[in-house]
Enzyme design. Sequence first.
Site, PDB file in Angstrom:
ATOM      1  N   ARG A  30     -66.844  41.102   9.967  1.00 21.60           N
ATOM      2  CA  ARG A  30     -67.276  40.427  10.834  1.00 21.60           C
ATOM      3  C   ARG A  30     -65.685  40.926  12.112  1.00 21.60           C
ATOM      4  O   ARG A  30     -64.912  41.434  11.342  1.00 21.60           O
ATOM      5  CB  ARG A  30     -66.751  38.932  10.001  1.00 21.60           C
ATOM      6  CG  ARG A  30     -67.755  38.516   9.050  1.00 21.60           C
ATOM      7  CD  ARG A  30     -67.896  37.507   9.064  1.00 21.60           C
ATOM      8  NE  ARG A  30     -67.553  36.141   9.844  1.00 21.60           N
ATOM      9  CZ  ARG A  30     -67.211  34.487   9.697  1.00 21.60           C
ATOM     10  NH1 ARG A  30     -66.829  34.200   9.204  1.00 21.60           N
ATOM     11  NH2 ARG A  30     -67.482  34.047  11.410  1.00 21.60           N
TER      12      ARG A  30
ATOM     13  N   ASP B 158     -58.181  32.493  12.751  1.00 25.09           N
ATOM     14  CA  ASP B 158     -58.279  33.328  12.041  1.00 25.09           C
ATOM     15  C   ASP B 158     -57.431  34.574  12.657  1.00 25.09           C
ATOM     16  O   ASP B 158     -57.791  35.859  12.367  1.00 25.09           O
ATOM     17  CB  ASP B 158     -59.780  33.769  12.235  1.00 25.09           C
ATOM     18  CG  ASP B 158     -61.079  32.721  11.601  1.00 25.09           C
ATOM     19  OD1 ASP B 158     -61.342  33.510  10.523  1.00 25.09           O
ATOM     20  OD2 ASP B 158     -60.651  31.595  12.161  1.00 25.09           O
TER      21      ASP B 158
ATOM     22  N   ASN C  38     -59.993  30.183  16.968  1.00 25.97           N
ATOM     23  CA  ASN C  38     -60.149  29.846  15.465  1.00 25.97           C
ATOM     24  C   ASN C  38     -61.908  29.283  15.331  1.00 25.97           C
ATOM     25  O   ASN C  38     -62.238  28.907  16.941  1.00 25.97           O
ATOM     26  CB  ASN C  38     -59.760  28.318  15.191  1.00 25.97           C
ATOM     27  CG  ASN C  38     -59.787  27.344  13.425  1.00 25.97           C
ATOM     28  OD1 ASN C  38     -59.691  27.757  12.311  1.00 25.97           O
ATOM     29  ND2 ASN C  38     -59.552  26.518  13.833  1.00 25.97           N
ATOM     30  N   LYS C  39     -62.679  28.721  14.701  1.00 28.77           N
ATOM     31  CA  LYS C  39     -64.071  28.270  14.918  1.00 28.77           C
ATOM     32  C   LYS C  39     -63.789  26.797  16.295  1.00 28.77           C
ATOM     33  O   LYS C  39     -63.395  26.642  16.602  1.00 28.77           O
ATOM     34  CB  LYS C  39     -64.089  27.117  13.555  1.00 28.77           C
ATOM     35  CG  LYS C  39     -65.780  26.992  14.047  1.00 28.77           C
ATOM     36  CD  LYS C  39     -66.532  28.431  13.580  1.00 28.77           C
ATOM     37  CE  LYS C  39     -66.126  28.964  12.284  1.00 28.77           C
ATOM     38  NZ  LYS C  39     -66.873  30.337  12.763  1.00 28.77           N
TER      39      LYS C  39
ATOM     40  N   ARG D 130     -66.226  33.035   3.101  1.00 28.16           N
ATOM     41  CA  ARG D 130     -65.651  32.867   4.608  1.00 28.16           C
ATOM     42  C   ARG D 130     -63.962  32.176   4.761  1.00 28.16           C
ATOM     43  O   ARG D 130     -63.362  31.635   3.577  1.00 28.16           O
ATOM     44  CB  ARG D 130     -66.660  31.978   5.336  1.00 28.16           C
ATOM     45  CG  ARG D 130     -67.292  30.696   4.365  1.00 28.16           C
ATOM     46  CD  ARG D 130     -67.129  29.600   5.353  1.00 28.16           C
ATOM     47  NE  ARG D 130     -66.359  28.921   6.027  1.00 28.16           N
ATOM     48  CZ  ARG D 130     -65.065  28.704   5.352  1.00 28.16           C
ATOM     49  NH1 ARG D 130     -65.077  28.138   4.032  1.00 28.16           N
ATOM     50  NH2 ARG D 130     -63.708  28.293   5.958  1.00 28.16           N
ATOM     51  N   GLY D 131     -63.423  32.487   6.050  1.00 24.61           N
ATOM     52  CA  GLY D 131     -62.731  31.999   5.687  1.00 24.61           C
ATOM     53  C   GLY D 131     -61.476  32.481   5.909  1.00 24.61           C
ATOM     54  O   GLY D 131     -61.696  33.897   4.824  1.00 24.61           O
ATOM     55  N   ALA D 132     -60.919  33.287   6.848  1.00 23.51           N
ATOM     56  CA  ALA D 132     -60.520  33.552   7.152  1.00 23.51           C
ATOM     57  C   ALA D 132     -59.304  34.871   5.944  1.00 23.51           C
ATOM     58  O   ALA D 132     -59.720  35.667   5.678  1.00 23.51           O
ATOM     59  CB  ALA D 132     -58.890  33.994   7.965  1.00 23.51           C
TER      60      ALA D 132
ATOM     61  N   GLN E 217     -70.077  23.773   8.779  1.00 22.82           N
ATOM     62  CA  GLN E 217     -68.845  23.929   7.919  1.00 22.82           C
ATOM     63  C   GLN E 217     -68.174  21.933   7.428  1.00 22.82           C
ATOM     64  O   GLN E 217     -68.168  22.080   6.413  1.00 22.82           O
ATOM     65  CB  GLN E 217     -67.472  24.803   7.410  1.00 22.82           C
ATOM     66  CG  GLN E 217     -69.106  26.335   8.179  1.00 22.82           C
ATOM     67  CD  GLN E 217     -68.793  26.446   9.142  1.00 22.82           C
ATOM     68  OE1 GLN E 217     -69.385  25.317  10.610  1.00 22.82           O
ATOM     69  NE2 GLN E 217     -69.004  27.508   9.389  1.00 22.82           N
TER      70      GLN E 217
END
Length: 363
Positions: free
Chosen positions: A106, A254, A264-265, A64-66, A213
């Site tokens: 995604r 992201d 973002n998250k 995960r993480g762009a 996270q």
Amino acid sequence: MNISNAPVSFPPLEALPVEALSWVGGVDGFLRLLDQTRLPDLEDWINCFTVETLWEAIRSLRIRGAPAIGIAAAYGVCLQLRGKEGSTAKLVSEVHQAATYLATARPTAVNLFWALDRMRHCAAGCSLLSPEQFRVRLLEEALTIHREDRAMCEAIGRWGASLLPEEATIITHCNTGALATGGIGTALGVVYTAAAQGRKVHVYVDETRPLLQGARLTVWELTRWGIPCTLICDGMVATLMARGKIDAVLVGADRIAANGDSANKIGTYALAVLARYHQVPFYVAAPSSSFDLTLASGNQIPIEERSADEIRSFRGVNLAPPHVPVWNPAFDVTPASLITAIICEKGIIRPVSRENIALVLGQ
């Protein structure tokens, strides 16, 4: 503002305290991923030999993480070519097939699509090579994307550290470090760089519901780097700011629209609102690959909605009645008007505007 000239030296990629992914072997090698769904309890590695395995790993947040998703997707194209025979034209078709498939994993992180488009472009430019040369060239491109991301992270770290005081107490959200990138990270890369320059940095890490996270990944990572940190619940941020405890908010992104609106998250927007009210600088740190200049504003950014079970339960433990209705967007959009500055590898964008973004990115 100039980048600080204070010396910063990070170890080779394979010797970093944290590494999210790596390619093992040559053209018939495989992708090795740290399964982030198992942290912090277990450090479990996944060996991806097929593009289907990688798709599942991206979808289930094992990776995960762009930026990391983009790098993994580039390697995923190479997985599609493992052991494949036939003409170069057939291999070009395989590249397009893999890229189309991985793009469905995604929807929000633009780095995924950026990396896949780059691999498609590379394939088109190598269509006259022999099949073996073609496979070598595609792997070289994926490795280059990985190396470039590391360099971008270190540049972001240098630019961002120049914005922090000598003693800085920071709030961060989700995970934006080495686990989320191909190098030292974006927002956390700023923290690591500031610490390497000798600054006293303390990080308040919000837990980042619903998948924690911050609690599971960021605290684990900061501990590995030896950075002082304190874990808090998401709802404690306002009280910390009201007490004057926070010097800056540092988050990742992201996808960033042409006007600076940043996805973002989920929970990032709330942090930005609180930061504005309490007059705390709010910084977004992201590589140029996270900008999507085809979108005029954040209203056009696709927001992924995930399973209701991520909120109803956690690792098999029920947190709510099993049939309660749930709304679970994975991301939110912070308006550019709430962002003090965007930090990318090319410089600091401040104030955040369409014109300044284009100027710094060289568009």
